[in-house]
Design a protein around this motif. Structure first.
Motif, PDB file in Angstrom:
ATOM      1  N   VAL A 173       0.751  -1.128   0.118  1.00  0.00           N
ATOM      2  CA  VAL A 173       0.194   0.081   0.046  1.00  0.00           C
ATOM      3  C   VAL A 173       1.090   1.249  -0.007  1.00  0.00           C
ATOM      4  CG1 VAL A 173      -1.928   1.263   1.177  1.00  0.00           C
ATOM      5  CG2 VAL A 173      -1.780  -1.210   1.287  1.00  0.00           C
ATOM      6  N   ASN A 174       0.816   1.981  -0.875  1.00  0.00           N
ATOM      7  CA  ASN A 174       1.872   3.133  -1.325  1.00  0.00           C
ATOM      8  C   ASN A 174       1.186   4.344  -0.621  1.00  0.00           C
ATOM      9  OD1 ASN A 174       4.156   4.473  -2.056  1.00  0.00           O
ATOM     10  ND2 ASN A 174       3.348   4.760  -4.263  1.00  0.00           N
ATOM     11  N   VAL A 175       1.335   4.449   0.552  1.00  0.00           N
ATOM     12  CA  VAL A 175       0.851   5.723   1.189  1.00  0.00           C
ATOM     13  C   VAL A 175       1.863   6.641   1.372  1.00  0.00           C
ATOM     14  CG1 VAL A 175       0.144   6.679   3.698  1.00  0.00           C
ATOM     15  CG2 VAL A 175      -1.077   4.550   2.656  1.00  0.00           C
ATOM     16  N   ARG A 176       1.508   7.983   1.081  1.00  0.00           N
ATOM     17  CA  ARG A 176       2.710   9.042   1.093  1.00  0.00           C
ATOM     18  C   ARG A 176       3.592   9.094   2.230  1.00  0.00           C
ATOM     19  NH1 ARG A 176       3.360  14.412   2.703  1.00  0.00           N
ATOM     20  NH2 ARG A 176       1.534  14.350   3.890  1.00  0.00           N
ATOM     21  N   ILE A 276      -1.486   3.217  -5.994  1.00  0.00           N
ATOM     22  CA  ILE A 276      -1.543   3.199  -4.785  1.00  0.00           C
ATOM     23  C   ILE A 276      -1.531   1.734  -3.879  1.00  0.00           C
ATOM     24  CG2 ILE A 276      -3.005   5.341  -4.655  1.00  0.00           C
ATOM     25  CD1 ILE A 276      -5.256   3.691  -4.120  1.00  0.00           C
ATOM     26  N   GLY A 277      -1.551   0.855  -4.718  1.00  0.00           N
ATOM     27  CA  GLY A 277      -1.510  -0.710  -4.376  1.00  0.00           C
ATOM     28  C   GLY A 277      -2.756  -1.322  -4.007  1.00  0.00           C
ATOM     29  N   PHE A 278      -2.781  -2.141  -2.791  1.00  0.00           N
ATOM     30  CA  PHE A 278      -4.081  -2.940  -2.712  1.00  0.00           C
ATOM     31  C   PHE A 278      -4.107  -4.030  -3.582  1.00  0.00           C
ATOM     32  CE2 PHE A 278      -4.760   1.295  -0.693  1.00  0.00           C
ATOM     33  CZ  PHE A 278      -5.222   1.019   0.660  1.00  0.00           C
ATOM     34  N   ALA A 279      -3.203  -4.360  -3.991  1.00  0.00           N
ATOM     35  CA  ALA A 279      -3.185  -5.488  -5.115  1.00  0.00           C
ATOM     36  C   ALA A 279      -3.978  -6.665  -4.861  1.00  0.00           C
ATOM     37  CB  ALA A 279      -1.956  -5.709  -5.908  1.00  0.00           C
ATOM     38  N   GLU A 280      -3.873  -7.107  -3.490  1.00  0.00           N
ATOM     39  CA  GLU A 280      -4.453  -8.360  -3.000  1.00  0.00           C
ATOM     40  C   GLU A 280      -5.733  -7.607  -1.978  1.00  0.00           C
ATOM     41  OE1 GLU A 280      -3.517 -11.467  -3.812  1.00  0.00           O
ATOM     42  OE2 GLU A 280      -1.795 -10.509  -5.003  1.00  0.00           O
ATOM     43  N   ARG A 281      -6.273  -6.779  -2.197  1.00  0.00           N
ATOM     44  CA  ARG A 281      -7.006  -6.360  -1.225  1.00  0.00           C
ATOM     45  C   ARG A 281      -6.760  -6.377   0.223  1.00  0.00           C
ATOM     46  NH1 ARG A 281     -12.858  -8.325  -1.748  1.00  0.00           N
ATOM     47  NH2 ARG A 281     -13.201  -6.839  -0.372  1.00  0.00           N
ATOM     48  N   GLN A 295      -9.969   0.159   2.574  1.00  0.00           N
ATOM     49  CA  GLN A 295      -9.636  -1.061   2.062  1.00  0.00           C
ATOM     50  C   GLN A 295     -10.215  -1.009   0.528  1.00  0.00           C
ATOM     51  OE1 GLN A 295     -12.688  -3.921   0.908  1.00  0.00           O
ATOM     52  NE2 GLN A 295     -14.075  -3.658   2.696  1.00  0.00           N
ATOM     53  N   ARG A 296      -9.995  -1.614  -0.203  1.00  0.00           N
ATOM     54  CA  ARG A 296     -10.262  -1.876  -1.628  1.00  0.00           C
ATOM     55  C   ARG A 296     -11.376  -2.494  -1.719  1.00  0.00           C
ATOM     56  NH1 ARG A 296      -6.256  -3.441  -6.802  1.00  0.00           N
ATOM     57  NH2 ARG A 296      -7.942  -3.498  -8.452  1.00  0.00           N
ATOM     58  N   THR A 297     -12.491  -2.216  -2.366  1.00  0.00           N
ATOM     59  CA  THR A 297     -13.786  -2.941  -2.444  1.00  0.00           C
ATOM     60  C   THR A 297     -13.766  -3.668  -3.782  1.00  0.00           C
ATOM     61  OG1 THR A 297     -14.924  -1.204  -4.047  1.00  0.00           O
ATOM     62  CG2 THR A 297     -15.096  -0.975  -1.735  1.00  0.00           C
ATOM     63  N   ALA A 298     -14.558  -4.885  -3.852  1.00  0.00           N
ATOM     64  CA  ALA A 298     -14.548  -5.808  -4.969  1.00  0.00           C
ATOM     65  C   ALA A 298     -14.779  -5.107  -6.246  1.00  0.00           C
ATOM     66  CB  ALA A 298     -15.270  -6.912  -4.611  1.00  0.00           C
ATOM     67  N   ASP A 299     -15.303  -3.930  -6.329  1.00  0.00           N
ATOM     68  CA  ASP A 299     -15.518  -3.358  -7.561  1.00  0.00           C
ATOM     69  C   ASP A 299     -14.766  -2.231  -7.922  1.00  0.00           C
ATOM     70  OD1 ASP A 299     -16.536  -1.535  -5.713  1.00  0.00           O
ATOM     71  OD2 ASP A 299     -18.476  -1.367  -6.755  1.00  0.00           O
ATOM     72  N   PHE A 337      -3.192  10.893   2.290  1.00  0.00           N
ATOM     73  CA  PHE A 337      -2.674   9.631   1.975  1.00  0.00           C
ATOM     74  C   PHE A 337      -2.043   9.233   0.722  1.00  0.00           C
ATOM     75  CE2 PHE A 337      -3.699   6.814   5.791  1.00  0.00           C
ATOM     76  CZ  PHE A 337      -3.983   7.765   6.672  1.00  0.00           C
ATOM     77  N   PHE A 338      -2.895   9.893  -0.169  1.00  0.00           N
ATOM     78  CA  PHE A 338      -2.653   9.536  -1.705  1.00  0.00           C
ATOM     79  C   PHE A 338      -3.076  10.742  -2.468  1.00  0.00           C
ATOM     80  CE2 PHE A 338      -4.848   5.624   0.365  1.00  0.00           C
ATOM     81  CZ  PHE A 338      -3.749   4.851   0.176  1.00  0.00           C
ATOM     82  N   PRO A 339      -1.945  11.481  -2.831  1.00  0.00           N
ATOM     83  CA  PRO A 339      -2.037  12.800  -3.614  1.00  0.00           C
ATOM     84  C   PRO A 339      -2.744  12.460  -4.879  1.00  0.00           C
ATOM     85  CG  PRO A 339      -0.065  12.690  -2.514  1.00  0.00           C
ATOM     86  CD  PRO A 339      -0.452  11.421  -2.044  1.00  0.00           C
ATOM     87  N   ALA A 340      -2.121  11.343  -5.589  1.00  0.00           N
ATOM     88  CA  ALA A 340      -2.677  10.904  -6.966  1.00  0.00           C
ATOM     89  C   ALA A 340      -4.287  11.011  -6.902  1.00  0.00           C
ATOM     90  CB  ALA A 340      -2.281   9.754  -7.394  1.00  0.00           C
ATOM     91  N   LEU A 341      -5.006  11.036  -6.014  1.00  0.00           N
ATOM     92  CA  LEU A 341      -6.338  10.986  -5.612  1.00  0.00           C
ATOM     93  C   LEU A 341      -7.191  12.119  -5.714  1.00  0.00           C
ATOM     94  CD1 LEU A 341      -7.338   7.386  -3.816  1.00  0.00           C
ATOM     95  CD2 LEU A 341      -6.392   7.998  -6.173  1.00  0.00           C
ATOM     96  N   GLU A 342      -6.490  13.415  -5.823  1.00  0.00           N
ATOM     97  CA  GLU A 342      -6.971  14.558  -5.616  1.00  0.00           C
ATOM     98  C   GLU A 342      -8.336  14.813  -6.279  1.00  0.00           C
ATOM     99  OE1 GLU A 342      -5.746  19.440  -5.154  1.00  0.00           O
ATOM    100  OE2 GLU A 342      -4.218  17.932  -6.000  1.00  0.00           O
ATOM    101  N   ASN A 343      -8.331  14.335  -7.626  1.00  0.00           N
ATOM    102  CA  ASN A 343      -9.619  14.688  -8.207  1.00  0.00           C
ATOM    103  C   ASN A 343     -10.346  13.632  -8.523  1.00  0.00           C
ATOM    104  OD1 ASN A 343      -8.692  17.543  -9.156  1.00  0.00           O
ATOM    105  ND2 ASN A 343      -7.035  16.469 -10.292  1.00  0.00           N
TER     106      ASN A 343
END
Length: 471
Positions: A173-176, A276-281, A295-299, A337-343
């Motif tokens: 999980v790639n948190v800043r 940002i990661g979460f490849a294995e949820r 968490q990363r949801t299934a969808d 946590f994740f600057p790439a998600l600003e928008n």
């Protein structure tokens, strides 16, 4: 009266495959063997294990709204093989009993997975493990590593809990600016509403009667009152947790409601997930005292939960959506946590009431003299703990001498002899306001690039309050 649109409650309900239609309400007086108040995880798990062990039992459940409407359908979807304040339970146990207790706790995920497989409940369960207590600032590293040492001191192995350094954590999980985290495989991500709704259908098929849109107005030993009728039962299980204060009963002094807030994003792109990661949820939480959990949801959405609040007098928060200010705070935290998600668009926001017991530990209690059974005290970790406590309570009610009834969280006793009461207002409210102010001030200072003596002073004060709250 028009039926509420339960799909609007939150993302979990909105993403269910079928519309939520309430079951019939209680409309007459009747007798049953066991009456359960609340169709959340605790109530439904209790019904499931009681009915499995003794199919002839006549069990009725009354629910104010629909199954899963409360915390069971609003949480962050962490199925944990852990208990709040587990160390307190393990104190004084010999090595053999300690090993058995640890085994019962870590087996929670296996048991829920087993039931879901057997009963064909698809709740998007993914066993990616958890990154616990991720340190985002140098000042948090000692606390994060102290958590790892604590688990090892309790008897957990290095396979159960181990350290991820900065690079290892970022690969998951790639948190800043994360500096490291504790990893455990004993946590799974789930869709909580699919689990609780599926469990409701299963127990109903087993012969349990669920009355929805049936608020309990009062309960006493042997009696559950509702607007449309009365249930008379040999055993009553008030499975209320954070909603215990909504009824005129002594339980409101034992458990108070604390509100947690969650947002969910639109589905992220493949590139965003690679960023940002979460490849294995995997699920994730940080080391802030105002814990953030993800968490990363299934969808393919990012679910971001954080912060909490307490209302004077332990008032239950009824409005499910966040205020504009709460939503802004949640979004800003997520972007930090994740600057790439600003928008990225936030499509859902909600909150829920979780129960905080005065002793800060889960419990299963059955009082044979009154016929009252209780399971609760989860402290926000009830997705998994409710399963273990419900199994324990079922064995207590059925008078089994099992491994579960020998556990330190199991009690055949009067409720008041086990549970402590919260102090009268305004003490809880003042403590919450003080602690929340200190924790918020510490986090604001840590976010600044330059530290000074005030940062260390506030952190020291926060440490002191942590120790006081543990008592």
């Amino acid at each position: 009266m028009a039926t509420p649109d339960y799909q609007q409650l939150n993302y979990w309900f909105d993403s269910l495959a079928a519309p939520v239609k309430p079951r019939s309400a209680l409309s007459t007086d009747r007798h049953c063997d066991i009456a359960i108040i609340g169709a959340g995880y605790t109530g439904l798990w209790c019904a499931y294990y009681l009915k499995k062990a003794r199919p002839t039992l006549d069990i009725c459940i009354v629910e104010k709204e629909v199954a899963g409407y409360g915390a069971s359908g609003r949480n962050g979807g962490w199925l944990m093989g852990d208990l709040q304040n587990l160390g307190v339970f393990l104190q004084g146990l010999n090595d053999d009993k300690r090993e058995h207790a640890i085994g019962q706790v870590t087996d929670i995920v296996n048991e829920v997975e087993r039931v879901c497989r057997q009963e064909q409940i698809d709740c998007d369960l993914a066993r990616g493990g958890a990154l616990y207590a991720a340190a985002r600032f140098p000042e948090q590293l000692p606390r994060a590593q102290g958590i790892l040492q604590h688990y090892h001191s309790l008897g957990f192995s290095t396979d159960d809990y181990y350290w991820l350094d900065k690079d290892q954590a970022a690969q998951q999980v790639n948190v800043r600016n994360a500096l490291g985290a504790v990893f455990t495989p004993h946590v799974a991500a789930i869709h909580p509403a699919k689990l609780v709704r599926g469990l409701g259908h299963v127990v109903e098929a087993m012969g349990v009667r669920i009355y929805e849109q049936t608020p309990c107005t009062r309960f006493t030993p042997g009696l559950v009152e509702a607007p449309g009728g009365v249930l008379r039962a040999d055993i009553v299980i008030p499975a209320l947790e954070g909603y215990a204060g909504s009824l005129p009963s002594p339980l409101k002094r034992h458990t108070i409601p604390v509100v947690s807030r969650i947002i969910a994003t639109e589905p992220l792109t493949t590139d965003q997930w690679q960023e940002i990661g979460f490849a294995e949820r995997q699920v994730f939480c940080d080391s802030s005292r105002l814990v953030s959990y993800l968490q990363r949801t299934a969808d393919g959405r990012l679910l971001f939960g954080a912060r909490g609040s307490y209302a004077f007098g332990g008032k239950v928060r009824l409005a499910p959506q966040l205020t504009e200010e709460e939503l802004r705070q949640q979004h800003n935290l997520m972007v930090d946590f994740f600057p790439a998600l600003e928008n990225v668009q936030v499509t859902h926001d909600w909150c829920g009431n979780l129960g905080m017991s005065r002793r800060m530990r889960p419990h299963a209690i059955f009082d044979p003299s009154s016929g009252i059974g209780l399971a609760g005290g989860y402290g926000g970790e009830g997705v998994g703990a409710s399963n273990l406590m419900a199994r324990t309570l079922a064995d207590l009610i059925l008078e089994k001498d099992s491994e579960l009834t020998a556990m330190p969280w199991a009690h055949r006793a009067r409720t008041n002899s086990v549970l402590r009461q919260w102090e009268p207002e305004p003490i809880p409210w003042l403590v919450y306001k003080t602690v929340n102010s200190i924790y918020s001030a510490e986090e604001a200072m840590l976010l600044k690039p330059v530290r000074n003596w005030k940062t260390w002073a506030v952190s020291g004060l926060a440490d002191m309050y942590d120790r006081l709250l543990d008592t």
